[in-house]
Design an enzyme around this catalytic site. Sequence first.
Site, PDB file in Angstrom:
ATOM      1  N   TYR A  49       0.831  -1.212   0.000  1.00 10.70           N
ATOM      2  CA  TYR A  49       0.000   0.000   0.000  1.00 10.70           C
ATOM      3  C   TYR A  49       0.863   1.259   0.000  1.00 10.70           C
ATOM      4  O   TYR A  49       1.761   1.415   0.823  1.00 10.70           O
ATOM      5  CB  TYR A  49      -0.950   0.032   1.206  1.00 10.70           C
ATOM      6  CG  TYR A  49      -2.052  -0.998   1.175  1.00 10.70           C
ATOM      7  CD1 TYR A  49      -2.342  -1.735   0.027  1.00 10.70           C
ATOM      8  CD2 TYR A  49      -2.825  -1.243   2.303  1.00 10.70           C
ATOM      9  CE1 TYR A  49      -3.351  -2.677   0.010  1.00 10.70           C
ATOM     10  CE2 TYR A  49      -3.839  -2.188   2.288  1.00 10.70           C
ATOM     11  CZ  TYR A  49      -4.090  -2.908   1.141  1.00 10.70           C
ATOM     12  OH  TYR A  49      -5.089  -3.838   1.124  1.00 10.70           O
ATOM     13  N   PHE A 186     -13.457  -3.778   0.411  1.00 12.14           N
ATOM     14  CA  PHE A 186     -14.354  -2.959  -0.417  1.00 12.14           C
ATOM     15  C   PHE A 186     -15.785  -2.971   0.153  1.00 12.14           C
ATOM     16  O   PHE A 186     -16.761  -3.131  -0.588  1.00 12.14           O
ATOM     17  CB  PHE A 186     -14.400  -3.452  -1.876  1.00 12.14           C
ATOM     18  CG  PHE A 186     -13.142  -3.247  -2.669  1.00 12.14           C
ATOM     19  CD1 PHE A 186     -12.223  -2.265  -2.326  1.00 12.14           C
ATOM     20  CD2 PHE A 186     -12.882  -4.020  -3.792  1.00 12.14           C
ATOM     21  CE1 PHE A 186     -11.064  -2.073  -3.057  1.00 12.14           C
ATOM     22  CE2 PHE A 186     -11.730  -3.837  -4.546  1.00 12.14           C
ATOM     23  CZ  PHE A 186     -10.818  -2.862  -4.172  1.00 12.14           C
ATOM     24  N   PRO A 187     -15.939  -2.772   1.457  1.00 10.89           N
ATOM     25  CA  PRO A 187     -17.291  -2.844   2.041  1.00 10.89           C
ATOM     26  C   PRO A 187     -18.220  -1.743   1.547  1.00 10.89           C
ATOM     27  O   PRO A 187     -19.442  -1.909   1.582  1.00 10.89           O
ATOM     28  CB  PRO A 187     -17.030  -2.700   3.553  1.00 10.89           C
ATOM     29  CG  PRO A 187     -15.723  -1.972   3.648  1.00 10.89           C
ATOM     30  CD  PRO A 187     -14.913  -2.459   2.477  1.00 10.89           C
ATOM     31  N   LEU A 188     -17.633  -0.619   1.082  1.00  6.59           N
ATOM     32  CA  LEU A 188     -18.466   0.528   0.680  1.00  6.59           C
ATOM     33  C   LEU A 188     -18.430   0.779  -0.816  1.00  6.59           C
ATOM     34  O   LEU A 188     -18.909   1.812  -1.278  1.00  6.59           O
ATOM     35  CB  LEU A 188     -17.990   1.795   1.425  1.00  6.59           C
ATOM     36  CG  LEU A 188     -17.893   1.679   2.942  1.00  6.59           C
ATOM     37  CD1 LEU A 188     -17.385   2.986   3.535  1.00  6.59           C
ATOM     38  CD2 LEU A 188     -19.257   1.323   3.541  1.00  6.59           C
ATOM     39  N   THR A 192     -25.987   0.827  -3.486  1.00  2.44           N
ATOM     40  CA  THR A 192     -27.156   0.395  -4.257  1.00  2.44           C
ATOM     41  C   THR A 192     -28.396   1.204  -3.853  1.00  2.44           C
ATOM     42  O   THR A 192     -28.437   1.782  -2.762  1.00  2.44           O
ATOM     43  CB  THR A 192     -27.444  -1.100  -3.995  1.00  2.44           C
ATOM     44  OG1 THR A 192     -27.809  -1.244  -2.621  1.00  2.44           O
ATOM     45  CG2 THR A 192     -26.232  -1.973  -4.292  1.00  2.44           C
ATOM     46  N   PRO A 193     -29.438   1.229  -4.712  1.00  3.99           N
ATOM     47  CA  PRO A 193     -30.681   1.924  -4.342  1.00  3.99           C
ATOM     48  C   PRO A 193     -31.263   1.387  -3.032  1.00  3.99           C
ATOM     49  O   PRO A 193     -31.772   2.152  -2.208  1.00  3.99           O
ATOM     50  CB  PRO A 193     -31.608   1.622  -5.524  1.00  3.99           C
ATOM     51  CG  PRO A 193     -30.693   1.354  -6.674  1.00  3.99           C
ATOM     52  CD  PRO A 193     -29.469   0.713  -6.095  1.00  3.99           C
TER      53      PRO A 193
HETATM   54  N1  LIG Z   1      -6.913  -7.901   0.461  1.00  3.52           N
HETATM   55  C1  LIG Z   1      -6.994  -7.233  -0.677  1.00  3.52           C
HETATM   56  O1  LIG Z   1      -6.619  -7.720  -1.762  1.00  3.52           O
HETATM   57  C2  LIG Z   1      -7.562  -5.844  -0.652  1.00  3.52           C
HETATM   58  C3  LIG Z   1      -7.890  -5.199  -1.866  1.00  3.52           C
HETATM   59  C4  LIG Z   1      -8.410  -3.908  -1.791  1.00  3.52           C
HETATM   60  C5  LIG Z   1      -8.612  -3.282  -0.563  1.00  3.52           C
HETATM   61  N2  LIG Z   1      -8.269  -3.940   0.602  1.00  3.52           N
HETATM   62  C6  LIG Z   1      -8.463  -3.297   1.940  1.00  3.52           C
HETATM   63  O2  LIG Z   1      -9.793  -2.879   2.046  1.00  3.52           O
HETATM   64  C7  LIG Z   1      -9.823  -1.519   2.526  1.00  3.52           C
HETATM   65  C8  LIG Z   1     -11.067  -0.873   2.027  1.00  3.52           C
HETATM   66  O3  LIG Z   1     -11.024  -0.724   0.614  1.00  3.52           O
HETATM   67  P1  LIG Z   1     -11.245   0.705  -0.073  1.00  3.52           P
HETATM   68  O4  LIG Z   1     -10.852   1.779   0.883  1.00  3.52           O
HETATM   69  O5  LIG Z   1     -10.585   0.698  -1.394  1.00  3.52           O
HETATM   70  O6  LIG Z   1     -12.807   0.680  -0.346  1.00  3.52           O
HETATM   71  P2  LIG Z   1     -14.084   0.955   0.591  1.00  3.52           P
HETATM   72  O7  LIG Z   1     -13.729   0.844   2.039  1.00  3.52           O
HETATM   73  O8  LIG Z   1     -15.192   0.138   0.083  1.00  3.52           O
HETATM   74  O9  LIG Z   1     -14.424   2.485   0.249  1.00  3.52           O
HETATM   75  C9  LIG Z   1     -13.592   3.539   0.564  1.00  3.52           C
HETATM   76  C10 LIG Z   1     -14.260   4.796   0.033  1.00  3.52           C
HETATM   77  O10 LIG Z   1     -15.404   5.070   0.824  1.00  3.52           O
HETATM   78  C11 LIG Z   1     -15.290   6.386   1.391  1.00  3.52           C
HETATM   79  N3  LIG Z   1     -15.842   6.316   2.755  1.00  3.52           N
HETATM   80  C12 LIG Z   1     -15.339   5.708   3.849  1.00  3.52           C
HETATM   81  N4  LIG Z   1     -16.171   5.843   4.905  1.00  3.52           N
HETATM   82  C13 LIG Z   1     -17.228   6.561   4.448  1.00  3.52           C
HETATM   83  C14 LIG Z   1     -18.409   7.027   5.066  1.00  3.52           C
HETATM   84  N5  LIG Z   1     -18.693   6.803   6.360  1.00  3.52           N
HETATM   85  N6  LIG Z   1     -19.292   7.739   4.303  1.00  3.52           N
HETATM   86  C15 LIG Z   1     -19.036   7.984   2.997  1.00  3.52           C
HETATM   87  N7  LIG Z   1     -17.927   7.561   2.359  1.00  3.52           N
HETATM   88  C16 LIG Z   1     -17.029   6.857   3.088  1.00  3.52           C
HETATM   89  C17 LIG Z   1     -13.826   6.746   1.329  1.00  3.52           C
HETATM   90  O11 LIG Z   1     -13.606   8.119   1.170  1.00  3.52           O
HETATM   91  P3  LIG Z   1     -13.129   9.122   2.375  1.00  3.52           P
HETATM   92  O12 LIG Z   1     -11.650   9.009   2.502  1.00  3.52           O
HETATM   93  O13 LIG Z   1     -13.608  10.468   1.923  1.00  3.52           O
HETATM   94  O14 LIG Z   1     -13.845   8.669   3.628  1.00  3.52           O
HETATM   95  C18 LIG Z   1     -13.370   6.001   0.081  1.00  3.52           C
HETATM   96  O15 LIG Z   1     -13.634   6.762  -1.083  1.00  3.52           O
HETATM   97  C19 LIG Z   1      -8.522  -0.932   1.994  1.00  3.52           C
HETATM   98  O16 LIG Z   1      -8.130   0.227   2.686  1.00  3.52           O
HETATM   99  C20 LIG Z   1      -7.597  -2.084   2.212  1.00  3.52           C
HETATM  100  O17 LIG Z   1      -7.136  -2.054   3.557  1.00  3.52           O
HETATM  101  C21 LIG Z   1      -7.773  -5.204   0.566  1.00  3.52           C
END
Ligand SMILES: NC(=O)c1ccc[n+]([C@@H]2O[C@H](COP(=O)([O-])OP(=O)(O)OC[C@H]3O[C@@H](n4cnc5c(N)ncnc54)[C@H](OP(=O)(O)O)[C@@H]3O)[C@@H](O)[C@H]2O)c1
Length: 256
Positions: A49, A186-188, A192-193
């Site tokens: 990362y 990628f929880p967020l 979805t609607p």
């Molecule tokens: N094991 C693997 O292969 C793998 C692959 C990918 C990712 N990951 C892990 O998964 C984690 C999460 O993935 P991700 O960050 O890409 O995707 P995500 O958690 O699904 O989404 C992050 C996005 O959501 C926004 N967000 C966060 N909290 C929010 C809230 N309460 N309200 C509105 N928007 C919100 C963030 O922006 P803001 O900064 O503005 O809050 C960012 O744009 C990564 O950090 C990593 O640690 C693991």
Amino acid sequence: MTRTLLIGESEVPRIGLGTNRLRDTAEHAAFVRDAIAAGIRHIDTAHLYSGGRSEAAIGAALASGRPDGVVVATKGGYHDGRPETIAGEIEESLQRLRVDRIDLYYLHRVHDDVAIEDSLDAIVRERDRGRIAHIGVSNVDLAQLARARKATEIAAVQNHYNLAHREHDDVLDLCATEGIVFVPYFPLRDETPALREVAARHGATPAQVALAWLLDRSPTTLPIPGTLSIAHVRDNLAALELKLSEDDLAALDASG
Ligand SMILES: NC(=O)c1ccc[n+]([C@@H]2O[C@H](COP(=O)([O-])OP(=O)(O)OC[C@H]3O[C@@H](n4cnc5c(N)ncnc54)[C@H](OP(=O)(O)O)[C@@H]3O)[C@@H](O)[C@H]2O)c1
């Protein structure tokens, strides 16, 4: 619904922090400390990362004091699964995180050209030397998880999973049955609607409903929403208090 889970000996709230955009700056180190002050106890990073700067920022943030019960998870072997490469990455992660022992270390992914047992061997060796506490695997299917569990004790599995991406239902369910922590990444990612409709009913945000659905989906899920906003950290932790009704859950399940 339980609000905490055990990772090894540490009881952590079931909402963690994803850090793949963290940079090694004073501002980001302060953000990590603020997130811990807000209640975060599970921080997820990886060797790759931000080219290593995510681990370095976490190391800097915790160098001046590490509150009890904070679990930092990292991962290695993403580009190359050979044991000697993973051993080198573990060494670098220990240095960047400024620790003698990594709390949770995942094999980041499985490679076609290296048996999962061989990749895991590098991690098991470091666990046996006391430099890794617990082992996880990421991006695995059921067969790969079964092989990993034959090779060593697996404390956590981290796979892509959210309301709109349920390809790993079988892995999630096995983890629930076996008491293995399942970290849906990628929880967020997919708003979805149905998430928006349920959120409007509760005066909550779609992100909070997405997290509450994941928490309800299985007793061993531990989502790691990625954010650089302390307000979003607090909103995400507040999802632990959001109680979805049977009707909400049915509407969400039907939409996924
Ligand atoms: N094991 C693997 O292969 C793998 C692959 C990918 C990712 N990951 C892990 O998964 C984690 C999460 O993935 P991700 O960050 O890409 O995707 P995500 O958690 O699904 O989404 C992050 C996005 O959501 C926004 N967000 C966060 N909290 C929010 C809230 N309460 N309200 C509105 N928007 C919100 C963030 O922006 P803001 O900064 O503005 O809050 C960012 O744009 C990564 O950090 C990593 O640690 C693991």
